[in-house]
Design a protein around this motif. Structure first.
Motif, PDB file in Angstrom:
ATOM      1  N   ARG A   1       0.822  -1.211   0.000  1.00 42.31           N
ATOM      2  CA  ARG A   1       0.000   0.000   0.000  1.00 42.31           C
ATOM      3  C   ARG A   1       0.853   1.258   0.000  1.00 42.31           C
ATOM      4  O   ARG A   1       0.386   2.327  -0.373  1.00 42.31           O
ATOM      5  CB  ARG A   1      -0.948  -0.002   1.208  1.00 42.31           C
ATOM      6  N   GLN A   2       2.102   1.145   0.450  1.00 42.21           N
ATOM      7  CA  GLN A   2       2.972   2.315   0.523  1.00 42.21           C
ATOM      8  C   GLN A   2       3.992   2.366  -0.607  1.00 42.21           C
ATOM      9  O   GLN A   2       4.674   3.375  -0.780  1.00 42.21           O
ATOM     10  CB  GLN A   2       3.708   2.309   1.867  1.00 42.21           C
ATOM     11  N   GLU A   3       4.062   1.308  -1.379  1.00 42.62           N
ATOM     12  CA  GLU A   3       5.048   1.244  -2.459  1.00 42.62           C
ATOM     13  C   GLU A   3       4.711   2.247  -3.568  1.00 42.62           C
ATOM     14  O   GLU A   3       3.562   2.383  -3.983  1.00 42.62           O
ATOM     15  CB  GLU A   3       5.074  -0.173  -3.039  1.00 42.62           C
ATOM     16  N   GLN A   4       5.733   2.942  -4.040  1.00 39.47           N
ATOM     17  CA  GLN A   4       5.553   3.875  -5.152  1.00 39.47           C
ATOM     18  C   GLN A   4       5.316   3.089  -6.434  1.00 39.47           C
ATOM     19  O   GLN A   4       6.002   2.111  -6.711  1.00 39.47           O
ATOM     20  CB  GLN A   4       6.797   4.752  -5.320  1.00 39.47           C
ATOM     21  N   THR A   5       4.330   3.514  -7.220  1.00 40.76           N
ATOM     22  CA  THR A   5       4.008   2.820  -8.464  1.00 40.76           C
ATOM     23  C   THR A   5       4.121   3.780  -9.645  1.00 40.76           C
ATOM     24  O   THR A   5       4.014   4.999  -9.474  1.00 40.76           O
ATOM     25  CB  THR A   5       2.590   2.220  -8.419  1.00 40.76           C
ATOM     26  N   SER A   6       4.306   3.209 -10.826  1.00 39.89           N
ATOM     27  CA  SER A   6       4.486   4.037 -12.024  1.00 39.89           C
ATOM     28  C   SER A   6       3.154   4.404 -12.672  1.00 39.89           C
ATOM     29  O   SER A   6       3.106   5.258 -13.553  1.00 39.89           O
ATOM     30  CB  SER A   6       5.367   3.300 -13.042  1.00 39.89           C
ATOM     31  N   SER A   7       2.072   3.756 -12.249  1.00 33.09           N
ATOM     32  CA  SER A   7       0.749   4.054 -12.836  1.00 33.09           C
ATOM     33  C   SER A   7      -0.343   3.804 -11.811  1.00 33.09           C
ATOM     34  O   SER A   7      -0.143   3.085 -10.817  1.00 33.09           O
ATOM     35  CB  SER A   7       0.503   3.170 -14.064  1.00 33.09           C
ATOM     36  N   PHE A   8      -1.494   4.409 -12.062  1.00 33.49           N
ATOM     37  CA  PHE A   8      -2.640   4.222 -11.171  1.00 33.49           C
ATOM     38  C   PHE A   8      -3.122   2.776 -11.215  1.00 33.49           C
ATOM     39  O   PHE A   8      -3.532   2.212 -10.199  1.00 33.49           O
ATOM     40  CB  PHE A   8      -3.768   5.167 -11.565  1.00 33.49           C
ATOM     41  N   GLU A   9      -3.040   2.160 -12.389  1.00 30.92           N
ATOM     42  CA  GLU A   9      -3.460   0.766 -12.537  1.00 30.92           C
ATOM     43  C   GLU A   9      -2.606  -0.148 -11.672  1.00 30.92           C
ATOM     44  O   GLU A   9      -3.095  -1.089 -11.041  1.00 30.92           O
ATOM     45  CB  GLU A   9      -3.379   0.327 -14.004  1.00 30.92           C
ATOM     46  N   GLU A  10      -1.295   0.150 -11.633  1.00 32.84           N
ATOM     47  CA  GLU A  10      -0.389  -0.654 -10.815  1.00 32.84           C
ATOM     48  C   GLU A  10      -0.699  -0.463  -9.323  1.00 32.84           C
ATOM     49  O   GLU A  10      -0.624  -1.412  -8.538  1.00 32.84           O
ATOM     50  CB  GLU A  10       1.058  -0.263 -11.100  1.00 32.84           C
ATOM     51  N   ARG A  11      -1.068   0.761  -8.970  1.00 35.39           N
ATOM     52  CA  ARG A  11      -1.425   1.014  -7.570  1.00 35.39           C
ATOM     53  C   ARG A  11      -2.682   0.236  -7.189  1.00 35.39           C
ATOM     54  O   ARG A  11      -2.754  -0.348  -6.102  1.00 35.39           O
ATOM     55  CB  ARG A  11      -1.624   2.511  -7.334  1.00 35.39           C
ATOM     56  N   ILE A  12      -3.659   0.215  -8.053  1.00 36.80           N
ATOM     57  CA  ILE A  12      -4.874  -0.559  -7.780  1.00 36.80           C
ATOM     58  C   ILE A  12      -4.539  -2.030  -7.598  1.00 36.80           C
ATOM     59  O   ILE A  12      -5.049  -2.704  -6.688  1.00 36.80           O
ATOM     60  CB  ILE A  12      -5.907  -0.369  -8.913  1.00 36.80           C
ATOM     61  N   LYS A  13      -3.659  -2.538  -8.453  1.00 39.61           N
ATOM     62  CA  LYS A  13      -3.248  -3.938  -8.355  1.00 39.61           C
ATOM     63  C   LYS A  13      -2.580  -4.213  -7.008  1.00 39.61           C
ATOM     64  O   LYS A  13      -2.835  -5.240  -6.371  1.00 39.61           O
ATOM     65  CB  LYS A  13      -2.284  -4.277  -9.497  1.00 39.61           C
ATOM     66  N   ASN A  14      -1.743  -3.286  -6.562  1.00 35.78           N
ATOM     67  CA  ASN A  14      -1.095  -3.424  -5.255  1.00 35.78           C
ATOM     68  C   ASN A  14      -2.109  -3.451  -4.115  1.00 35.78           C
ATOM     69  O   ASN A  14      -2.002  -4.252  -3.187  1.00 35.78           O
ATOM     70  CB  ASN A  14      -0.107  -2.271  -5.029  1.00 35.78           C
ATOM     71  N   ILE A  15      -3.078  -2.550  -4.193  1.00 38.58           N
ATOM     72  CA  ILE A  15      -4.106  -2.484  -3.154  1.00 38.58           C
ATOM     73  C   ILE A  15      -4.893  -3.782  -3.099  1.00 38.58           C
ATOM     74  O   ILE A  15      -5.145  -4.338  -2.012  1.00 38.58           O
ATOM     75  CB  ILE A  15      -5.058  -1.297  -3.407  1.00 38.58           C
ATOM     76  N   GLN A  16      -5.286  -4.269  -4.264  1.00 35.93           N
ATOM     77  CA  GLN A  16      -6.057  -5.514  -4.316  1.00 35.93           C
ATOM     78  C   GLN A  16      -5.234  -6.703  -3.827  1.00 35.93           C
ATOM     79  O   GLN A  16      -5.746  -7.567  -3.113  1.00 35.93           O
ATOM     80  CB  GLN A  16      -6.567  -5.748  -5.742  1.00 35.93           C
ATOM     81  N   GLN A  17      -3.953  -6.736  -4.201  1.00 34.55           N
ATOM     82  CA  GLN A  17      -3.083  -7.811  -3.731  1.00 34.55           C
ATOM     83  C   GLN A  17      -2.871  -7.703  -2.220  1.00 34.55           C
ATOM     84  O   GLN A  17      -2.805  -8.715  -1.520  1.00 34.55           O
ATOM     85  CB  GLN A  17      -1.729  -7.749  -4.447  1.00 34.55           C
ATOM     86  N   GLY A  18      -2.821  -6.480  -1.732  1.00 35.08           N
ATOM     87  CA  GLY A  18      -2.688  -6.268  -0.299  1.00 35.08           C
ATOM     88  C   GLY A  18      -3.862  -6.839   0.479  1.00 35.08           C
ATOM     89  O   GLY A  18      -3.690  -7.395   1.570  1.00 35.08           O
ATOM     90  N   VAL A  19      -5.063  -6.699  -0.062  1.00 33.52           N
ATOM     91  CA  VAL A  19      -6.248  -7.292   0.566  1.00 33.52           C
ATOM     92  C   VAL A  19      -6.112  -8.810   0.627  1.00 33.52           C
ATOM     93  O   VAL A  19      -6.392  -9.437   1.658  1.00 33.52           O
ATOM     94  CB  VAL A  19      -7.531  -6.894  -0.191  1.00 33.52           C
ATOM     95  N   GLU A  20      -5.639  -9.415  -0.462  1.00 33.03           N
ATOM     96  CA  GLU A  20      -5.507 -10.871  -0.511  1.00 33.03           C
ATOM     97  C   GLU A  20      -4.460 -11.366   0.482  1.00 33.03           C
ATOM     98  O   GLU A  20      -4.662 -12.385   1.152  1.00 33.03           O
ATOM     99  CB  GLU A  20      -5.154 -11.324  -1.936  1.00 33.03           C
ATOM    100  N   TYR A  21      -3.334 -10.664   0.581  1.00 30.41           N
ATOM    101  CA  TYR A  21      -2.301 -11.059   1.545  1.00 30.41           C
ATOM    102  C   TYR A  21      -2.845 -10.969   2.977  1.00 30.41           C
ATOM    103  O   TYR A  21      -2.584 -11.843   3.813  1.00 30.41           O
ATOM    104  CB  TYR A  21      -1.061 -10.172   1.410  1.00 30.41           C
ATOM    105  N   ALA A  22      -3.586  -9.892   3.268  1.00 26.11           N
ATOM    106  CA  ALA A  22      -4.146  -9.725   4.607  1.00 26.11           C
ATOM    107  C   ALA A  22      -5.177 -10.808   4.912  1.00 26.11           C
ATOM    108  O   ALA A  22      -5.237 -11.322   6.038  1.00 26.11           O
ATOM    109  CB  ALA A  22      -4.775  -8.335   4.734  1.00 26.11           C
ATOM    110  N   LYS A  23      -5.979 -11.170   3.927  1.00 29.93           N
ATOM    111  CA  LYS A  23      -6.944 -12.256   4.109  1.00 29.93           C
ATOM    112  C   LYS A  23      -6.241 -13.566   4.436  1.00 29.93           C
ATOM    113  O   LYS A  23      -6.668 -14.323   5.304  1.00 29.93           O
ATOM    114  CB  LYS A  23      -7.784 -12.440   2.836  1.00 29.93           C
ATOM    115  N   GLU A  24      -5.146 -13.832   3.729  1.00 34.84           N
ATOM    116  CA  GLU A  24      -4.396 -15.065   3.962  1.00 34.84           C
ATOM    117  C   GLU A  24      -3.791 -15.069   5.362  1.00 34.84           C
ATOM    118  O   GLU A  24      -3.778 -16.101   6.043  1.00 34.84           O
ATOM    119  CB  GLU A  24      -3.304 -15.253   2.905  1.00 34.84           C
TER     120      GLU A  24
END
Length: 451
Positions: free
Chosen positions: A160-183
């Protein structure tokens, strides 16, 4: 003590002929006690002593570090990695970055690359030093050896804090962050810290992916689970982040109380107090604006109301609208006839008399007055930056969702109704429905202390 001295301590540990207790076991127990002291501080101290907590933890840390010097007469040469890890972990108990902790933990993982606990501690060290890339590498590396809850939830936060090169990449990070937290939660459903981090992941999703009520409900559900754990509910971050979520659920009374809980647990942390004061000002501005019809002068208000024309309802003016290929009936009713909750098959119509500034820019709030001079506040979510309505606009709202705010806080009485609009594209402004270019997600400024 420098890392060089630590080497000498470990190397010189061979000289003892008697071992009453395995020193690594003793140090492990001592470091565990240090963390229990920090995490369960309020089991042995009153909330009034919260201001002393950081000082007390520092003292306990120093006492723990002194125990490492007492190991000079013991045989611990075969446990160098564990020794460095334990001392690094002891130093890591405080919020600030300590370079020696990084040195010790780096040595630990070099000596024993499969020591997952050391990788996680080292990752937290880098994180405290704002080295997000290195922190991520540590957590990813630890997961290659074992799927553990600490690495998963830490990785969720780092993404969630990682710098990304695009908004799409940031969304992907956020969504992946949810999955990691669920696990992480799935590995231990009793761990409140994992639940709290899952709640934060949902909150980030709300602000970055879509301002969806279901996402906020998932967020609040996770925070409720977190509060069942004494360690999690002793953390001011939990109540601060919960307050942020409650604010966007428009549970303002509970949000103010949650900010207060965060303030009580860490009196030196200024952000909860600042956010509480900002929210209180926002609510007072709303109440005063409603009480005074947006501070519009009587003659101007009369002119605005006279200018109301049913044709400005646009697609809603004929008493129906089409949604999903179906025609839905709409009855135009006065604002005062609205009931709490969803008003199905109803539409309201009025003039914008003012808008109310919120420090976070979400939601976009404005006051609407109809022909009967009833004034309500309208809160709009998912509105694109720079978009909105202006004073004098005619606005139609189909099937409005109504909330009644009625509570007192710090000698302020609040009693008003609001209409919550989840997406601007349902609004009709001056006879035209707003286009999809009006819709966007908002960015959360910050809700970081540790996350």
């Amino acid at each position: 003590m420098s890392a060089i001295i630590d080497d000498k301590v470990v190397a010189g540990a061979k000289s003892s002929n008697t071992v009453k207790k395995d020193p690594i076991v003793a140090l492990t127990e001592r470091v565990r006690a240090l963390y229990l002291f920090r995490d369960r501080y309020f089991e042995t101290h009153s909330i009034d002593e919260a201001i002393k907590k950081n000082i007390d933890v520092e003292k306990e840390m120093k006492d723990t570090l002194s125990k490492f010097d007492e190991c000079k007469g013991y045989e611990i040469d075969g446990s160098r990695a564990k020794y460095y890890y334990l001392k690094g972990r002891a130093l890591n108990v405080v919020d600030r970055f300590i370079p020696q902790a990084e040195e010790l933990l780096s040595k630990a993982v070099k000596l024993e690359p499969k020591l997952i606990e050391a990788w996680n501690e080292l990752g937290e060290c880098y994180w405290k030093n704002d080295d997000i890339k290195q922190a991520k590498n540590c957590f990813v590396g630890a997961l290659q050896h074992d799927r553990n809850k600490a690495s998963l939830r830490n990785l969720s936060m780092v993404l969630r804090q990682e710098q990304t090169s695009s908004f799409e990449e940031r969304i992907k990070n956020i969504q992946q962050g949810v999955e990691y937290a669920k696990e992480a939660v799935s590995l231990d459903t009793t761990d409140g810290i994992s639940w709290a981090i899952l709640g934060n992941a949902y909150l980030s999703s709300f602000f970055t992916v879509a301002q969806s009520p279901s996402t906020l409900r998932s967020c609040m559900s996770a925070y409720m689970q977190a509060e069942k754990d004494i360690i999690a509910r002793s953390n001011p971050d939990l109540f601060y982040n919960k307050a942020v979520a409650l604010k966007y659920q428009e549970e303002y009374n509970l949000a103010l109380q949650s900010f207060e809980n965060a303030m009580a647990l860490d009196p030196l942390w200024e952000t909860p107090r600042n956010k509480r004061d900002e929210l209180l000002k926002y609510l007072k501005d709303i109440q005063n604006s409603i009480n005074n019809n947006g501070y519009v002068k009587p003659k101007r208000l009369y002119q605005l109301i006279r200018a109301l024309d049913v044709k400005h309802l646009g697609p809603y003016k004929d008493g129906a609208y089409t949604y999903g290929g179906k025609s839905i009936k709409l009855d135009l009713i006065p604002l005062q006839e609205l009931t709490l909750g969803l008003n199905m098959e109803k539409v309201v119509f009025g003039k914008v008399v003012c808008w109310i500034q919120d420090s976070d820019c979400v939601p976009f709030a404005f006051c609407l007055v109809d022909e009967q001079k009833t004034c309500v506040v309208v809160t709009v979510y998912n509105l694109a930056k720079g978009r909105g309505v202006t004073v004098g606009d005619s606005v139609g709202i189909p099937e409005p969702f109504v909330i009644h705010q009625k509570f007192s806080y710090m000698n302020n009485d609040f009693d008003y109704k609001s209409i919550r609009v989840e997406t601007p594209i349902v609004l009709v402004v001056n006879g035209r429905k707003l286009g999809r270019e009006q819709q966007a997600s908002a960015n959360l400024h910050t809700f970081k202390k540790t996350d």
